[in-house]
Design a protein around this motif. Structure first.
Motif, PDB file in Angstrom:
ATOM      1  N   LEU A   1      19.493  30.257 -39.860  1.00 28.48           N
ATOM      2  CA  LEU A   1      19.529  29.944 -38.434  1.00 28.48           C
ATOM      3  C   LEU A   1      20.811  29.223 -38.024  1.00 28.48           C
ATOM      4  O   LEU A   1      21.001  28.931 -36.842  1.00 28.48           O
ATOM      5  N   ASP A   2      21.626  28.927 -38.988  1.00 28.56           N
ATOM      6  CA  ASP A   2      22.915  28.281 -38.727  1.00 28.56           C
ATOM      7  C   ASP A   2      22.744  26.972 -37.964  1.00 28.56           C
ATOM      8  O   ASP A   2      23.353  26.740 -36.927  1.00 28.56           O
ATOM      9  N   HIS A   3      21.855  26.121 -38.490  1.00 26.80           N
ATOM     10  CA  HIS A   3      21.765  24.765 -37.957  1.00 26.80           C
ATOM     11  C   HIS A   3      21.689  23.780 -39.133  1.00 26.80           C
ATOM     12  O   HIS A   3      21.796  24.187 -40.300  1.00 26.80           O
TER      13      HIS A   3
ATOM     14  N   VAL B   1      12.265  29.506 -35.464  1.00 28.37           N
ATOM     15  CA  VAL B   1      12.491  28.185 -34.865  1.00 28.37           C
ATOM     16  C   VAL B   1      12.106  27.130 -35.897  1.00 28.37           C
ATOM     17  O   VAL B   1      11.149  27.304 -36.655  1.00 28.37           O
ATOM     18  N   THR B   2      12.842  26.030 -35.909  1.00 32.66           N
ATOM     19  CA  THR B   2      12.565  24.922 -36.829  1.00 32.66           C
ATOM     20  C   THR B   2      12.211  23.685 -36.012  1.00 32.66           C
ATOM     21  O   THR B   2      12.851  23.403 -34.993  1.00 32.66           O
ATOM     22  N   LEU B   3      11.190  22.947 -36.455  1.00 35.39           N
ATOM     23  CA  LEU B   3      10.829  21.725 -35.726  1.00 35.39           C
ATOM     24  C   LEU B   3      10.642  20.570 -36.705  1.00 35.39           C
ATOM     25  O   LEU B   3      10.255  20.762 -37.863  1.00 35.39           O
ATOM     26  N   GLU B   4      10.949  19.371 -36.218  1.00 37.06           N
ATOM     27  CA  GLU B   4      10.747  18.148 -36.986  1.00 37.06           C
ATOM     28  C   GLU B   4       9.627  17.351 -36.336  1.00 37.06           C
ATOM     29  O   GLU B   4       9.632  17.105 -35.123  1.00 37.06           O
ATOM     30  N   TYR B   5       8.664  16.933 -37.155  1.00 31.06           N
ATOM     31  CA  TYR B   5       7.474  16.223 -36.670  1.00 31.06           C
ATOM     32  C   TYR B   5       7.477  14.797 -37.206  1.00 31.06           C
ATOM     33  O   TYR B   5       7.634  14.573 -38.407  1.00 31.06           O
ATOM     34  N   SER B   6       7.304  13.824 -36.318  1.00 31.96           N
ATOM     35  CA  SER B   6       7.291  12.417 -36.707  1.00 31.96           C
ATOM     36  C   SER B   6       5.897  12.012 -37.181  1.00 31.96           C
ATOM     37  O   SER B   6       4.919  12.130 -36.439  1.00 31.96           O
ATOM     38  N   LEU B   7       5.811  11.509 -38.407  1.00 25.97           N
ATOM     39  CA  LEU B   7       4.518  11.069 -38.936  1.00 25.97           C
ATOM     40  C   LEU B   7       4.062   9.753 -38.321  1.00 25.97           C
ATOM     41  O   LEU B   7       2.866   9.471 -38.272  1.00 25.97           O
TER      42      LEU B   7
ATOM     43  N   ASP C   1       5.045   8.601 -35.067  1.00 24.38           N
ATOM     44  CA  ASP C   1       4.836   8.717 -33.621  1.00 24.38           C
ATOM     45  C   ASP C   1       3.957   9.905 -33.241  1.00 24.38           C
ATOM     46  O   ASP C   1       3.579  10.045 -32.076  1.00 24.38           O
ATOM     47  N   HIS C   2       3.677  10.784 -34.213  1.00 25.64           N
ATOM     48  CA  HIS C   2       2.823  11.953 -33.982  1.00 25.64           C
ATOM     49  C   HIS C   2       3.343  12.815 -32.826  1.00 25.64           C
ATOM     50  O   HIS C   2       2.600  13.183 -31.916  1.00 25.64           O
ATOM     51  N   LYS C   3       4.632  13.109 -32.879  1.00 26.84           N
ATOM     52  CA  LYS C   3       5.224  13.949 -31.845  1.00 26.84           C
ATOM     53  C   LYS C   3       6.347  14.788 -32.444  1.00 26.84           C
ATOM     54  O   LYS C   3       6.812  14.536 -33.564  1.00 26.84           O
ATOM     55  N   VAL C   4       6.754  15.799 -31.691  1.00 23.20           N
ATOM     56  CA  VAL C   4       7.844  16.661 -32.123  1.00 23.20           C
ATOM     57  C   VAL C   4       9.166  15.976 -31.781  1.00 23.20           C
ATOM     58  O   VAL C   4       9.425  15.654 -30.615  1.00 23.20           O
ATOM     59  N   LEU C   5       9.998  15.740 -32.797  1.00 21.16           N
ATOM     60  CA  LEU C   5      11.277  15.082 -32.592  1.00 21.16           C
ATOM     61  C   LEU C   5      12.364  16.083 -32.193  1.00 21.16           C
ATOM     62  O   LEU C   5      13.202  15.790 -31.337  1.00 21.16           O
ATOM     63  N   GLN C   6      12.348  17.237 -32.843  1.00 24.03           N
ATOM     64  CA  GLN C   6      13.343  18.269 -32.561  1.00 24.03           C
ATOM     65  C   GLN C   6      12.689  19.635 -32.671  1.00 24.03           C
ATOM     66  O   GLN C   6      11.753  19.816 -33.444  1.00 24.03           O
ATOM     67  N   CYS C   7      13.228  20.570 -31.905  1.00 24.71           N
ATOM     68  CA  CYS C   7      12.718  21.948 -31.959  1.00 24.71           C
ATOM     69  C   CYS C   7      13.859  22.884 -31.545  1.00 24.71           C
ATOM     70  O   CYS C   7      14.200  22.961 -30.352  1.00 24.71           O
ATOM     71  N   TYR C   8      14.450  23.564 -32.539  1.00 26.00           N
ATOM     72  CA  TYR C   8      15.620  24.392 -32.257  1.00 26.00           C
ATOM     73  C   TYR C   8      15.536  25.744 -32.960  1.00 26.00           C
ATOM     74  O   TYR C   8      14.962  25.880 -34.042  1.00 26.00           O
ATOM     75  N   GLY C   9      16.166  26.715 -32.309  1.00 27.88           N
ATOM     76  CA  GLY C   9      16.275  28.033 -32.887  1.00 27.88           C
ATOM     77  C   GLY C   9      17.654  28.252 -33.469  1.00 27.88           C
ATOM     78  O   GLY C   9      18.334  27.291 -33.880  1.00 27.88           O
ATOM     79  N   GLU C  10      18.092  29.474 -33.472  1.00 23.31           N
ATOM     80  CA  GLU C  10      19.374  29.827 -34.061  1.00 23.31           C
ATOM     81  C   GLU C  10      20.527  29.134 -33.323  1.00 23.31           C
ATOM     82  O   GLU C  10      20.526  29.047 -32.093  1.00 23.31           O
ATOM     83  N   HIS C  11      21.498  28.631 -34.100  1.00 19.31           N
ATOM     84  CA  HIS C  11      22.680  27.938 -33.547  1.00 19.31           C
ATOM     85  C   HIS C  11      22.289  26.753 -32.668  1.00 19.31           C
ATOM     86  O   HIS C  11      22.968  26.435 -31.685  1.00 19.31           O
ATOM     87  N   ASP C  12      21.188  26.099 -33.011  1.00 24.67           N
ATOM     88  CA  ASP C  12      20.692  24.925 -32.264  1.00 24.67           C
ATOM     89  C   ASP C  12      20.367  25.245 -30.810  1.00 24.67           C
ATOM     90  O   ASP C  12      20.429  24.354 -29.940  1.00 24.67           O
ATOM     91  N   HIS C  13      19.989  26.479 -30.535  1.00 29.16           N
ATOM     92  CA  HIS C  13      19.597  26.849 -29.175  1.00 29.16           C
ATOM     93  C   HIS C  13      18.143  26.427 -28.912  1.00 29.16           C
ATOM     94  O   HIS C  13      17.300  26.475 -29.819  1.00 29.16           O
ATOM     95  N   LYS C  14      17.878  26.064 -27.684  1.00 30.61           N
ATOM     96  CA  LYS C  14      16.529  25.697 -27.277  1.00 30.61           C
ATOM     97  C   LYS C  14      15.634  26.933 -27.270  1.00 30.61           C
ATOM     98  O   LYS C  14      16.019  27.980 -26.744  1.00 30.61           O
TER      99      LYS C  14
END
Length: 271
Positions: A190-192, A224-230, A232-245
């Motif tokens: 995904l080039d991120h 798409v790749t997402l980072e989940y905070s253990l 805060d129980h929320k999504v910290l980041q969520c990005y697709g290819e080349h860091d696109h939303k």
């Protein structure tokens, strides 16, 4: 009324063929003038559930003449099947409360009836919102959640409908990253930066988890790749290819479908 059976005569229900009705006593002639076995003129007990849609009660006013049903409000409700309604009333007399509040459409909900019987605050809430409840169709869980959270019913209903539509049409799944190699591969394709920037160390320190959103048809192809905070129980980041939303459909899946489910699972594991 107190049995799961009803009595029928000269009619038979068959799973494959539906209903057969006999007319021998009415003068209909059968081959060899033989009376069909299902038309023998004898009353038989059968499962009520198979006959109630097709057996209208011809003397509904009789129910109100019985002392136990005098306050059942069956005449106000005018239900499609009077017997089914009265059976509900026997078990949950609070059905009368709903009907007289002109909220009879919820009489079929055991959860609503039980809540009315056990929670005075819920009864007051129903009365305060009865005009809105009359004017719109809300799912039972939406009604109960509206009472519990105080959030607008219309908003909760829209979330519920969107979730149903997404569940029926979704092609997305979410997979947890299991190794640094998974992160590196995801980041390269995904080039991120998920394969770099010490995301594996955050996982080891139990700060966050990395999940991969994929399609059901191509579960091994990064999307798409997402980072989940253990914590805060929320999504910290969520990005697709080349860091696109990601698109709105994927964001809705992540935030409205996957995230509530993930939080529920994490809560159970932590208990």
């Amino acid at each position: 009324m107190y049995s799961d059976k009803c009595l029928v005569k000269d009619i038979e229900y068959n799973y494959m063929g539906g209903y057969r009705v006999g007319w021998y006593d009415e003068g209909i002639k059968y081959p060899y003038n033989m009376r069909p076995f299902y038309n023998d003129g004898i009353w038989y007990p059968v499962d009520f559930k198979y006959f109630n849609p097709w057996a209208p009660v011809i003397n509904p006013q009789f129910a109100l003449s019985l002392p136990q049903f005098r306050y059942s409000a069956v005449d106000i409700q005018n239900p499609p099947c009077i017997i089914t309604y009265l059976r509900t009333y026997i078990k949950y007399p609070q059905a009368e409360y709903l009907v007289k509040a002109r909220l009879g459409k919820y009489v079929g909900s055991t959860m609503i009836l039980k809540k009315i019987g056990s929670d005075k605050g819920f009864r007051k809430w129903l009365m305060a919102h009865r005009e809105e409840l009359r004017a719109h169709h809300y799912y039972v869980d939406v009604v109960l959640r509206g009472y519990r959270t105080g959030k607008p019913l219309e908003t909760l209903q829209s979330y519920r409908e969107a979730k149903i539509n997404l569940r029926n049409n979704t092609t997305l799944i979410c997979i947890i990253a299991r190794s640094p190699a998974d992160l590196i591969r995801e980041g390269e394709l995904l080039d991120h930066c998920v394969g770099r920037m010490n995301y594996d160390q955050r996982f080891i320190r139990e700060e966050s988890l990395i999940f991969f959103v994929r399609t059901k048809k191509q579960p091994n192809t990064p999307l798409v790749t997402l980072e989940y905070s253990l914590s805060d129980h929320k999504v910290l980041q969520c990005y697709g290819e080349h860091d696109h939303k990601p698109g709105d459909d994927i964001l809705h899946y992540v935030n409205k479908v996957w995230l509530p489910y993930a939080n529920k699972i994490i809560k159970k594991l932590a208990a």
